[in-house]
Design a protein around this motif. Structure first.
Motif, short mmCIF file in Angstrom:
data_model
loop_
_atom_site.label_atom_id
_atom_site.label_comp_id
_atom_site.label_asym_id
_atom_site.label_seq_id
_atom_site.Cartn_x
_atom_site.Cartn_y
_atom_site.Cartn_z
N LEU A 20 0.82 -1.21 0.00
CA LEU A 20 0.00 0.00 0.00
C LEU A 20 0.86 1.26 0.00
O LEU A 20 0.48 2.28 -0.57
CB LEU A 20 -0.91 0.00 1.23
N LEU A 21 2.01 1.19 0.63
CA LEU A 21 2.89 2.36 0.68
C LEU A 21 3.32 2.76 -0.73
O LEU A 21 3.33 3.95 -1.07
CB LEU A 21 4.11 2.04 1.54
N SER A 76 2.61 2.19 14.92
CA SER A 76 1.84 1.34 14.03
C SER A 76 1.93 -0.11 14.50
O SER A 76 2.98 -0.75 14.37
CB SER A 76 2.36 1.45 12.59
N HIS A 77 0.86 -0.60 15.09
CA HIS A 77 0.86 -1.94 15.64
C HIS A 77 0.03 -2.91 14.81
O HIS A 77 -0.01 -4.09 15.10
CB HIS A 77 0.33 -1.92 17.08
N SER A 78 -0.65 -2.41 13.79
CA SER A 78 -1.50 -3.26 12.96
C SER A 78 -1.55 -2.70 11.55
O SER A 78 -1.10 -1.58 11.28
CB SER A 78 -2.92 -3.30 13.53
N CYS A 128 -1.18 1.23 10.06
CA CYS A 128 -0.30 1.60 8.94
C CYS A 128 -1.08 2.31 7.85
O CYS A 128 -0.61 3.29 7.26
CB CYS A 128 0.39 0.36 8.38
N LEU A 129 -2.28 1.79 7.56
CA LEU A 129 -3.11 2.42 6.54
C LEU A 129 -3.42 3.86 6.92
O LEU A 129 -3.32 4.78 6.09
CB LEU A 129 -4.41 1.62 6.35
N VAL A 130 -3.74 4.09 8.19
CA VAL A 130 -4.03 5.45 8.66
C VAL A 130 -2.80 6.33 8.52
O VAL A 130 -2.87 7.48 8.09
CB VAL A 130 -4.50 5.40 10.13
N LYS A 131 -1.63 5.76 8.84
CA LYS A 131 -0.39 6.53 8.76
C LYS A 131 -0.06 6.90 7.32
O LYS A 131 0.31 8.06 7.02
CB LYS A 131 0.75 5.70 9.36
N ILE A 132 -0.22 5.94 6.41
CA ILE A 132 0.06 6.22 4.98
C ILE A 132 -0.90 7.28 4.46
O ILE A 132 -0.51 8.22 3.75
CB ILE A 132 -0.05 4.92 4.16
N ALA A 187 5.20 -3.25 4.26
CA ALA A 187 4.79 -4.55 3.72
C ALA A 187 3.28 -4.74 3.72
O ALA A 187 2.79 -5.75 3.21
CB ALA A 187 5.44 -5.67 4.53
N VAL A 188 2.53 -3.78 4.28
CA VAL A 188 1.07 -3.93 4.33
C VAL A 188 0.51 -4.03 2.91
O VAL A 188 0.80 -3.20 2.06
CB VAL A 188 0.43 -2.72 5.06
#
Length: 1599
Positions: A49-50, A82-84, A88-92, A277-278
């Motif tokens: 996703l990144l 980022s624990h899940s 990570c999606l929210v961070k990106i 890697a998400v």
């Protein structure tokens, strides 16, 4: 929507689930409800996703990609927060959205959730694989395998897709990043740094640089002339950070052109951290499709009776949405209040869902159902949600809807609106532009919305008020005029006749109103008025017989000619468009066309126009009659003889003497040259011979003349009707004065053939690019302070003569005067710039910056350019070094034109400074990066429209034409809006004419890049007080107008789309509901959505269909149950039936044309990569020149196939401007989920113009007898190794060696079949066994892949290995232009008929189609080898000896009886196709009308009757001789398939047991006891009425 409510409830259930769907059906059974869950996943493995976020940002702006990288490198390594995957999606999203405006950020979020950028990353995987494979690595850790799988793969497993969809490269040498510089790969930063320290000049001889593409990410500091360095790697890895920092610094120093291609190699997922890697480790579920569960027609009870095994266990389905109302209860709230009673509450919910609601509605209860639905939607708190729930759960709510009290105001308004729009009609417009509802899908809609939001964002940054932005986005571009008329009025036109004055037309009526009188089709109107002026522009060496023929037959048209010499015009073009008479005097002696023009003018002046035209006719006659001229070349004696003949009856002195005198004295030379020069200036000489119909440009053929007249007629009739043309109007003067242009240029007036190329000028300016801001413009005298809507930017190479010529033409264009345009110049100097080039640039820039307002500035610049051209461009390089002469000339000319020379003296003496050189390099990079204009190329950029000037001559009149075309079509309406702007927040001193001109230039260039419909509708006339959904949002740049029938299939589709837009884009909407008269929630995860049908009927048989975007080819990969016959009561304890489909491939389609000819039917195309050029192939249909291939995301190369196609043809690129590049291949990029439509144009090679592409095999055999191999055999030999299906067998289809078990030998028998549903797949296995048991020859089976179940595709490889046969799965997407059936069984039936010429690889020569439900009793080799007498098809006629069925033989009555006229009606259950003959006769194009209908044009060989027997139509007397038995349906008894099979075919039970036993062994199931042989039936099943439609009988007779 099909509905029938009487004694029972039956309805077509259509659910368009763009992301997911809910469905509720309440049946009569008091049983626990069941659900259905469906997903479509991509064939490629997941992508990070990144990296997808970076690709989405690059679509918005190339610089945003690099900003995102730098931003993430600063903070991305800290994954502590980022624990899940969700974190990570929210961070990106947070980092990506921070770079965008609010509306664009919302769309970015949705696009990332939709995974729309994943295909771009798959493309990079392909390029990364090619990069690694081009440098064999000694390290064994990376073993390159084209298939991407182990070579030790066991026999019998699934065969590999030749397209290698989404294969992720393994990390080479364990490295996650590498840099490709063309000559070497660098895996360590130290190696790269060593290379950077060395001399790395670009040298074509040293190595091949990596190829770059339009989609590549090129760092903004890169120098275009530097060596290319491509970084393959993933953001988030340490190696990416190190390489990136090094390469950015190298780019800034001018050492490399730095490019990033984001790739996360397999095995590197652990190196990028959690967030990097998400998305990479999981399968990728797609959205944007629809799912349909339809009640199946069970008339013939074609269901498998095998017990369904549990099979594959999928992940737990999503939980049901408890917030939806069930019979007035919202169970989510009840459970919140009473959590301790959960089981009891859920049991009560199940009871309500499965309890009976009256499913019998009387007809009067349906009368207002559409109006009641509209009222329910309008009155809902969330109207869009209500509309979606109603149309996707309609059976469960129809009863309560019908009982709702109807408001008369709603009904009255709907009825009033339906006086203006048909009931049930649906329309949708985005910012005023209509969207084709049939073609729209989620991905296309998101692209359209993104396009609008990007423009709004740009305009907002230009300080435009929000109201102005909305007005700009909603304004519709005027339709591009196709009525540009060339103003040819001059003395050079020679008219043959005059309808208003000539005696031969005296009897005709002169009343202009007669043109309005109705006439029979094809009948002409004979009016004594010059309404149609057919003026031919031609070289007199061509024939004028057509003109004289029309004239002699009193055709009601005024004919004329303008004559020119092709040879003379070529001389003009070579001299840059100027006529220097002294240069051509000697050369004109050989110019026969110029001589003819001179003689023509002499005859016209001395003996009249009739004699002059007779002279031209005589030339052509003498040439064609000449015995010594086999090629009909024009000779001098033809001209002299024609002249003598024309003058002999009239001349007073001997014509020969006149001729000699005219030739010697060069009489009329100036008039002849002026005539050719006039044609050159008109621009029509590029078209060779053409027709000007009242100034409109057409071809010169006879058909073109008639078509031109028919096109012009309604225009004249309209103006006569409104009184704009009367008896005194000069029609030609009127038309040419209103729409006439002084020059025609096919590059500018494309006529729809070539789409102009536009580039937004706003993006680079807003991105900080300063080149445009530094331009000083030139204006026509006296207009410096006026707003200039049109801006011509000239890209001028000052080292070339063409560049200086362009510059001078632009200056003269301004001198002639233009109120609306200004000219700016972007100079480049190429690689070999000298001091004189720099001096000219410096002089020009000083003048434009300081003296553009001076009266004689343009004359000064023209004189400077003229001096420069003659002394520094046309002279030797040595002469060009004398720069002092140029400087002195500038001083002199400045004084002469009243410009102060002091400024020039102070600046030119130090002209060669590094600052100016750097500026020129900056301009060159800007032109290349933003417009694709390479160094040394001259071009004109008009408000973003790019016109390249590589070929021909570009005149000032061309700039006038560009100005006129662009202003009227793309700029005028923008100017009107900008003039009304009340500017806020801008310094009043800034609001100069230049500022406003810049704003118009930037806006119009951005608007021109929009790709949207030019059609609109007047939605505002519809009433919207009581029956419309209105959502206002004054801050939104998006406005949706729609007219929707909420209960139609399009309504189901639109309701989901509109909800998506409402959630993410927040547009304003005005949705008028337009029902017919009388008549689910989103599951967002990182892995994408699923469609979920809740509470489905248990005892109804359903069939599943997918409504996917047009370019998608999908297939089921996980489905335990039969998706063709879904009966949920058989699920047992399983609550949810689950199915997973896979996006197998995207469809690349196109149309192929050949100029002035029919499409090149039979042209063979191949597609592949650079390394493997032939992966798939196809042929071009005659139907619209259509062709189709399967592709995956990547870079592909389309080529003409070796053999006849590439021997005769080349691809042709470009327009009709004489600048066509010709090639054998075209590069095609697939980087999204929307596929691609490619328009090809081919041209025959020189010397091959008269050869035909398709040669009959008879001619081919004849050529072989002479010792030459025919092209068909050569091609088939070549193609035999490249079978183009999706699942490839490694064995040749015409192998004659021992083959598999049992020692099969001989020529391979190819058999083709199709099946859908578990029952027909069960039949198909039996058919396979029956074929194999009756022949010792090798057999290859071809199956249409589209409808096969996952179980069958799992079993068939093992079956092929066990029984010793080959197989291949093929597929084809139904073309959009071919009328599509809606019933699934009809579609399946059509697939076996309509695409025989394109569904198989070119190498296949013959195939037999055998229905899945047939049992074969003979050696199919006998049929395969049968001589079918040169016909492409061989079918078996229907039997006629079962007299009980006479009433059902529809082909013996009505239409079919008249159409067949004694020919037999053939059954398509078994037929032979000679594919070689089939293709060479283009039978497929005719067969798309269906075989029995088309057998007048596609001859059918009738096979002996014993080759196909079926009980329904054949008597038992012939059964013993049957070579195949088909289980075709019996329309009289409706006997179930399985029952009939066991009764009719004695060996069927044993074959079935063998097939089921083998299947059970492979799938690991237990075999049920074999069925005993059935006893003869004592009575027939229930009979049905004889009263069936012919269509139904025809469709079912062969199933």
């Amino acid at each position: 929507m099909d509905t029938c409510f009487r004694s029972r409830f039956c309805i077509l259930i259509l659910l368009t689930c763009l992301l997911s769907s809910g469905f509720t059906f309440v049946g009569a059974q008091n049983r626990r409800p069941k659900n259905v869950q469906v997903a479509i996943r991509a064939k490629w493995s997941g992508t990070p996703l990144l990296l997808e976020a970076g690709e989405l940002l690059s679509k918005e702006s190339k610089n945003l990609f690099w900003e995102f990288i730098d931003d993430w490198l600063l903070v991305g390594k800290t994954d502590n927060d980022s624990h899940s995957a969700k974190d990570c999606l929210v961070k990106i999203l947070k980092h990506g959205s921070s770079l965008l405006s609010e509306q664009l950020a919302s769309l970015f979020e949705f696009s990332l959730t939709l995974r729309s950028a994943s295909p771009r990353l798959v493309l990079y995987r392909q390029l990364a694989e090619e990069s690694i494979s081009s440098f064999p690595l000694s390290d064994d850790s990376y073993s390159h395998n084209a298939s991407g799988v182990d070579d030790s793969e066991a026999v019998g497993t699934k065969k590999l897709d030749p397209l290698l969809v989404g294969v992720n490269p393994k990390s080479p040498r364990g490295k996650c990043c590498w840099v490709d510089v063309g000559e070497e790969l660098f895996f360590d930063v130290a190696e790269l740094q060593s290379w950077l320290l060395g001399p790395n000049e670009v040298n074509g001889d040293s190595f091949q640089q990596p190829e770059l593409y339009d989609f590549d990410h090129i760092h903004f500091d890169s120098n275009i002339a530097s060596p290319v360095a491509i970084l393959y790697g993933a953001l988030g890895t340490e190696c990416f950070r190190e390489f990136h920092v090094t390469l950015v610094q190298a780019a800034k120093e001018g050492k490399v052109k730095y490019v990033v291609r984001p790739v996360l190699p397999s095995g590197c997922e652990g190196e990028v951290g959690l967030c990097g890697a998400v998305g990479a480790r999981d399968s990728l579920n797609l959205g944007g499709y629809g799912v349909e569960l339809a009640l199946k027609n069970m008339e013939y009870k074609a269901m498998d009776d095998s017990t369904v095994k549990k099979g594959v266990t999928l992940e737990d389905p999503r939980t049901e949405d408890l917030s939806q109302e069930v019979r007035g209860f919202i169970f989510s709230k009840i459970l919140e209040r009473k959590p301790d009673l959960t089981s009891e509450i859920m049991a009560f919910r199940d009871y309500l869902l499965s309890s009976t609601i009256s499913d019998t509605l009387d007809v009067w209860e349906l009368k207002d159902l559409g109006h009641q639905t509209a009222q329910r939607i309008v009155q809902a708190s969330d109207p869009l949600q209500s509309m979606q729930e109603l149309n996707q759960n309609f059976p469960s709510v129809v009863s309560s809807l019908s009982r709702m009290k109807l408001n008369d105001s709603v009904k009255d308004e709907i009825i009033a609106n339906q006086r203006m729009i048909p009931p049930g009609k649906s329309l949708m417009a985005l910012n005023g532009a209509l969207i084709n509802i049939e073609d729209i899908d989620l991905y296309l809609l998101i692209d359209l919305v993104h396009q609008e939001l990007s423009l709004a964002d740009q305009f907002s940054k230009l300080k435009l008020p929000r109201s102005t932005i909305r007005k700009l986005l909603s304004t519709m571009t005027p339709p591009e005029s196709d009525t540009f008329r060339v103003d040819f009025r001059s003395d050079h036109v020679h008219y043959l006749n005059n309808l208003e004055e000539d005696a031969m037309y005296r009897r005709w009526r002169s009343n202009i109103n007669d043109i309005l009188m109705p006439v029979f089709p094809g009948q002409l109107r004979y009016i004594r008025k010059n309404l149609f002026h057919a003026v031919y522009v031609l070289d007199p060496a061509t024939s004028i017989d057509m003109i004289t023929s029309f004239y002699e037959n009193s055709f009601p048209m005024r004919f004329g000619v303008i004559l020119y010499s092709t040879q003379f015009i070529k001389k003009i073009e070579q001299s840059g468009g100027e006529l220097h008479s002294s240069e051509h005097d000697g050369e004109l002696e050989d110019d026969k066309s110029s001589l003819i023009i001179r003689l023509f003018i002499y005859i016209k002046e001395n003996h009249g126009i009739q004699s002059a035209f007779q002279f031209l006719s005589n030339i052509n006659r003498l040439r064609t009659e000449s015995a010594d001229s086999t090629d009909e070349a024009l000779e001098m004696h033809h001209i002299e003889g024609a002249f003598v003949e024309a003058l002999l009856p009239k001349a007073k002195s001997p014509p020969q003497e006149i001729l000699l005198k005219l030739e010697k004295e060069q009489s009329f030379k100036e008039l002849s040259q002026e005539s050719s020069l006039f044609v050159f200036k008109l621009g029509v000489s590029k078209l060779q011979c053409c027709l000007l119909m009242n100034g409109l440009v057409f071809d010169s053929s006879e058909d073109a003349l008639i078509n031109a007249m028919n096109d012009e007629l309604p225009r004249i009739q309209e103006q006569v009707y409104y009184g704009q043309i009367n008896s005194h109007t000069n029609v030609l003067d009127k038309f040419l004065s209103e729409n006439g242009v002084s020059r025609y240029n096919p590059q500018i007036i494309a006529g729809g053939k070539v789409k102009p190329r536009f580039v937004s000028l706003a993006s680079p300016v807003l991105g900080g690019e300063s080149v445009l801001n530094e331009i000083n413009y030139l204006h026509s005298p006296g207009t410096v302070d006026d707003v200039k809507p049109v801006t011509h930017l000239l890209a001028v190479d000052v080292t070339s003569r063409k560049g200086i010529k362009l510059l001078r033409e632009a200056i003269r264009y301004l001198i002639q005067g233009s109120k609306n345009a200004r000219v700016g110049v972007l100079f480049t100097t190429g690689q070999d710039a000298n001091l004189s080039n720099i001096l000219l640039v410096k002089t020009f820039e000083i003048t434009a910056a300081s003296y553009s307002h001076k009266k004689k500035v343009l004359e000064f610049l023209d004189q400077v350019c003229s001096f420069y051209e003659h002394n520094y461009i046309l002279r030797s390089p040595a002469a060009a070094e004398n720069t002092q002469a140029f400087i002195n000339k500038v001083y002199e000319l400045a004084e002469a034109n009243e410009l102060p020379s002091k400024t020039y003296k102070s600046s030119l003496s130090e002209a060669y400074n590094l600052k100016l050189i750097e500026h020129l390099n900056k301009v060159a990079q800007y032109l290349y990066r933003q417009f694709g204009i390479a160094s040394g190329v001259n071009a004109v950029i008009t408000n973003g429209r790019i016109t390249s000037l590589d070929a021909g001559v570009f005149l000032g009149d061309d700039l006038h034409l560009l100005e006129s075309v662009e202003f009227n079509h793309r700029i005028k309406h923008i100017v009107e809006i900008v003039e009304e702007v009340s500017w806020h927040g801008i310094d009043p001193d800034m609001l100069t004419s230049k500022y406003v001109s810049d704003i118009i230039m930037l806006i119009s260039s951005s608007m021109a890049t929009r790709d949207r419909s030019a059609e609109s509708a007047r939605f505002e006339i519809l009433n919207a007080q009581y029956s419309a959904v209105i959502l206002n949002n004054e801050n939104s740049s998006i406005h949706i107008d729609a007219v929707v029938d909420p209960l139609s299939p399009s309504g189901q589709k639109l309701s989901s789309l509109l909800r998506v837009l409402a959630k993410y884009v927040h547009p304003s909407m005005r949705i008028v509901l337009n029902p017919m008269e009388d008549f689910s929630s989103t599951d967002y995860t990182v892995n994408g959505p699923k469609a979920f049908f809740a509470n489905m009927p248990l005892s109804k048989t359903l069939t599943m269909n997918l409504d996917v975007p047009e370019p998608w080819l999908v297939e089921p990969v996980i489905a335990v149950h039969d998706l063709d016959n879904i009966l949920l009561e058989n699920l047992g304890d399983i609550r949810t039936l689950q199915a997973v489909f896979e996006l197998e491939a995207l469809v690349l389609t196109g149309h192929c044309a050949e100029k002035d000819r029919d499409p090149p039917r039979g042209l063979q195309l191949i597609l592949g990569t650079k390394n493997t050029p032939h992966l798939v192939d196809t042929i071009v249909m005659a139907n619209l020149g259509y062709w189709q291939m399967k592709v995956s995301p990547g870079v592909w190369y389309l080529q003409l196939a070796p053999g006849r196609s590439s021997e005769l043809y080349l691809f042709r690129d470009g327009g009709d401007d004489g600048n066509q590049e010709k090639s054998l291949s075209k590069r095609i990029t697939i980087n999204d989920l929307r596929g691609k439509v490619v328009h090809l144009e081919v041209v025959k090679k020189k010397g091959k113009e008269q050869e035909t592409l398709l040669i009959s095999s008879d001619d081919d055999k004849h050529s072989k007898e002479k010792g030459h191999n025919g092209w068909n055999s050569n091609l088939l030999k070549w193609a035999s190794g490249f079978i183009g299906g999706s699942e490839k067998s490694k064995k040749s289809s015409d192998s004659s060696v021992d083959h598999g078990k049992g020692g099969r030998h001989g020529k391979t028998i190819n058999i083709f079949s199709i099946a859908s549903g578990h029952l027909y797949e069960r039949f198909l296995k039996i058919m396979i066994l029956s074929v194999l048991k009756n022949t010792n020859r090798p057999v290859k089976f071809w199956f249409i892949k589209n409808y096969l179940s996952p179980q069958f595709k799992d079993v068939i490889p093992h079956m092929a290995h066990e029984y010793g046969f080959d197989y291949e799965l093929v597929t084809y997407k139904w073309p959009t232009w071919l009328h599509k059936q809606t019933e699934k069984q009809r579609i399946i039936w059509a697939y076996k008929i309509l695409f025989l010429d394109v569904i198989f690889p070119i190498s296949l020569e013959k195939v037999i189609f055998v229905d899945a439900d047939q049992v074969v009793r003979a050696d199919m080799g006998e049929l395969y080898d049968m001589d079918i007498k040169g016909r492409p098809l061989a079918y078996t006629p229907f039997c006629d000896n079962n007299k009980d069925m006479d009433g059902y033989r529809f082909w013996r009555q009505g239409f079919w009886r008249e159409h067949l006229r004694g020919r037999p009606y053939h059954i398509s259950a078994l037929y032979v196709v000679d594919l070689v003959k089939f293709r060479e006769t283009a039978a497929g194009d005719n067969l798309r009308d269906l075989p029995n209908y088309a057998q007048h044009t596609v001859p059918i060989f009738s096979l002996p009757q014993e080759w196909l027997w079926c009980e329904s139509w054949c008597g038992n007397a012939t059964k013993s001789r049957a070579k195949t038995i088909d289980l075709c349906n019996n329309p009289m008894t409706k006997e179930p398939k399985l029952q009939g099979a066991r009764r009719i075919v004695s060996e069927w039970t044993d074959l079935d047991f063998e097939a089921r036993k083998f299947t059970a062994k492979i799938l690991g199931d237990e075999l049920e006891n074999p069925d005993p042989l059935p006893s003869p039936l004592s009575s027939s099943p229930e009979t049905s009425s004889n009263d069936q439609s012919t269509d139904d009988l025809e469709s079912k007779a062969e199933l």
